[in-house]
Write a protein that holds these residues in place. Structure first.
Motif, PDB file in Angstrom:
ATOM      1  N   ARG A  10       0.869  -1.185   0.000  1.00 14.40           N
ATOM      2  CA  ARG A  10       0.000   0.000   0.000  1.00 14.40           C
ATOM      3  C   ARG A  10       0.901   1.229   0.000  1.00 14.40           C
ATOM      4  O   ARG A  10       1.956   1.229   0.621  1.00 14.40           O
ATOM      5  N   GLU A  11       0.476   2.253  -0.712  1.00 16.42           N
ATOM      6  CA  GLU A  11       1.228   3.508  -0.773  1.00 16.42           C
ATOM      7  C   GLU A  11       0.538   4.570   0.069  1.00 16.42           C
ATOM      8  O   GLU A  11      -0.691   4.719   0.000  1.00 16.42           O
ATOM      9  N   PHE A  12       1.309   5.310   0.842  1.00 17.87           N
ATOM     10  CA  PHE A  12       0.804   6.414   1.642  1.00 17.87           C
ATOM     11  C   PHE A  12       1.655   7.649   1.362  1.00 17.87           C
ATOM     12  O   PHE A  12       2.863   7.544   1.164  1.00 17.87           O
ATOM     13  N   ASP A  13       1.002   8.814   1.365  1.00 15.74           N
ATOM     14  CA  ASP A  13       1.692  10.068   1.067  1.00 15.74           C
ATOM     15  C   ASP A  13       2.529  10.582   2.229  1.00 15.74           C
ATOM     16  O   ASP A  13       3.468  11.335   2.029  1.00 15.74           O
ATOM     17  N   LYS A  14       2.148  10.188   3.441  1.00  9.58           N
ATOM     18  CA  LYS A  14       2.834  10.699   4.622  1.00  9.58           C
ATOM     19  C   LYS A  14       2.996   9.578   5.632  1.00  9.58           C
ATOM     20  O   LYS A  14       2.288   8.569   5.566  1.00  9.58           O
ATOM     21  N   PRO A  15       3.915   9.728   6.574  1.00  9.56           N
ATOM     22  CA  PRO A  15       4.052   8.714   7.626  1.00  9.56           C
ATOM     23  C   PRO A  15       2.776   8.626   8.449  1.00  9.56           C
ATOM     24  O   PRO A  15       2.140   9.633   8.749  1.00  9.56           O
ATOM     25  N   LEU A  16       2.393   7.417   8.787  1.00 13.53           N
ATOM     26  CA  LEU A  16       1.190   7.170   9.580  1.00 13.53           C
ATOM     27  C   LEU A  16       1.539   6.320  10.783  1.00 13.53           C
ATOM     28  O   LEU A  16       2.468   5.514  10.726  1.00 13.53           O
ATOM     29  N   ASP A  17       0.751   6.474  11.854  1.00 11.94           N
ATOM     30  CA  ASP A  17       0.908   5.548  12.968  1.00 11.94           C
ATOM     31  C   ASP A  17      -0.083   4.402  12.777  1.00 11.94           C
ATOM     32  O   ASP A  17      -0.949   4.451  11.897  1.00 11.94           O
TER      33      ASP A  17
END
Length: 66
Positions: A10-17
């Motif tokens: 999965r791709e995310f634009d920003k760091p996530l918790d």
């Protein structure tokens, strides 16, 4: 940022918790267990456990039945 969730990239634009990912996936936290890179993460640590590039997250949902 690429993260593997239950074996799928999965791709995310920003760091996530972890807590943010659980909400994004629409998983009910009360019936879920999480392992990050094969180590179980306690629910109280989800909100400050930030995922990094290529981390592997396994989300297991418990179901009742009979």
């Amino acid at each position: 940022m690429q993260v593997f969730i239950n074996g799928q990239a999965r791709e995310f634009d920003k760091p996530l918790d972890i807590d943010m990912v659980i909400r994004e996936l629409g998983i009910e936290a009360q019936v879920c267990a999480v392992a990050l890179n094969e180590a179980v993460v306690k629910r109280e640590k989800w909100s400050y456990t930030t995922l990094k590039e290529n981390d592997r997250l396994e989300c297991l949902q418990f179901m009742g039945g009979g």
